[in-house]
Design an enzyme around this catalytic site. Structure first.
Site: not given
Length: 339
Positions: A163, A305-307
């Site tokens: 995300e 974040g971002e995975g």
């Protein structure tokens, strides 16, 4: 194209009728593991990962040839209340960075040979400030859930959801509190790096949202709609669709975990197809994983974040899979077994 879910009732029905792991595939993986040239249990959690992947991929020797990293981005009206160290413009700027290949998640996707998709969800139209309004209408929430569901390919070996969204740890804290109880201070953390008075403000904002919506927060889908965000709804939709297609999932940090927790509240077995890739530095994440019964594979203090944290853990899963698939059996190596 027909949307996966026509309304919230269809989502509730889907969440009740979830496929289970393939017990025969798990048994086959365990049987092979017993014959490999190592003491039983010597690879510890790597073996557990193999059995997990085998059951959900429905094959005794799992593989990770088709890994999908799916990042969802959304903007939050509550960001205007000063809950983040960064302005809301950063969401759109980071999406552009993803598209140019300049973010950490791009490098990790390349490292693992994974396919990366980035879904920007109406970034020019943030959700409502959920301290005084519902974050989304049911139509808006459903559209985001369907966007997440549509991002999951049916032939995927593993899904890694990620995300991006300034303000989304505030939404995640509110959603976690709605789903698992406790006040804002139990769940709110620094997110992008707020501290002192700014952190106190973030706690007050979440408490205000919980108070404003309290009467409706007992319903997990309504909680997602009222205090979540478009990217959280999309994450929920992706995790649900992965389950319906028997795709194993490697969860990332607090925001992903809070979104996935909606499915666990709809069905206590809803996250059986998920492993927790890592536990982040966000304090609420450790508490959330404990509530979900998901011990993390990694604890590196990450908070990007971002995975990204889960993407790092893909390397562990690949290590587990190559050992299981490539090791010789005792018979093949002419090695004596334990007497």
């Amino acid at each position: 194209m027909m949307q996966p879910f026509r309304d919230f009732a269809a989502i509730r029905a889907a969440a009740v009728n979830l496929p289970a792991a393939d017990a025969d595939a798990v048994a086959a993986a365990r049987a092979r593991d017993q014959q490999l040239t190592k003491p039983t249990g010597a690879l510890a959690r790597l073996e557990d990962c193999v059995f997990h992947l085998a059951g959900w991929q429905r094959r005794g020797i799992p593989c990770l040839d088709a890994v999908r990293i799916a990042v969802f981005a959304g903007n939050h009206g509550v960001a205007a209340r000063g809950v983040s160290a960064y302005p809301a413009d950063v969401t759109m700027q980071m999406v552009a960075n993803f598209e140019r290949g300049g973010a950490a998640i791009n490098q990790l996707a390349i490292l693992h040979g994974a396919t990366l998709s980035v879904t920007a969800l109406e970034l020019e139209r943030p959700t409502q400030d959920f301290t005084a309004h519902a974050a989304m209408t049911e139509t808006e929430c459903l559209a985001a859930i369907n966007a997440g569901a549509e991002a999951v390919p049916p032939n995927c070996d593993l899904l890694v959801p990620g995300e991006m969204g300034i303000g989304n740890t505030t939404a995640a804290a509110a959603l976690a509190a709605a789903l698992h109880g406790g006040d804002a201070a139990s769940w709110v953390g620094p997110g992008t790096g707020v501290a002192g008075d700014a952190l106190d403000n973030k706690i007050r904002v979440v408490d205000a949202a919980l108070g404003f919506h309290r009467a409706a927060l007992g319903d997990p889908l309504q909680a997602l709609r009222l205090v979540g965000g478009r990217e959280l709804a999309a994450l929920f939709g992706a995790v649900l669709m992965a389950r319906l297609q028997s795709v194993p999932v490697l969860l990332d940090g607090f925001v992903v975990g809070a979104a996935a927790a909606v499915l666990a509240r709809l069905n206590p077995a809803g996250l059986d197809h998920c492993l927790a890739g890592h536990v982040s530095a966000e304090p609420g994440h450790r508490r959330l994983l404990a509530a979900l019964g998901k011990p993390a594979l990694l604890d590196l203090g990450m908070r990007l974040g971002e995975g990204a944290g889960a993407a790092v853990a893909v390397g562990l899963l690949k290590a587990a899979v190559v050992c299981h698939a490539g090791m010789a059996t005792f018979a093949e190596a002419s090695v004596s077994q334990r007497s």
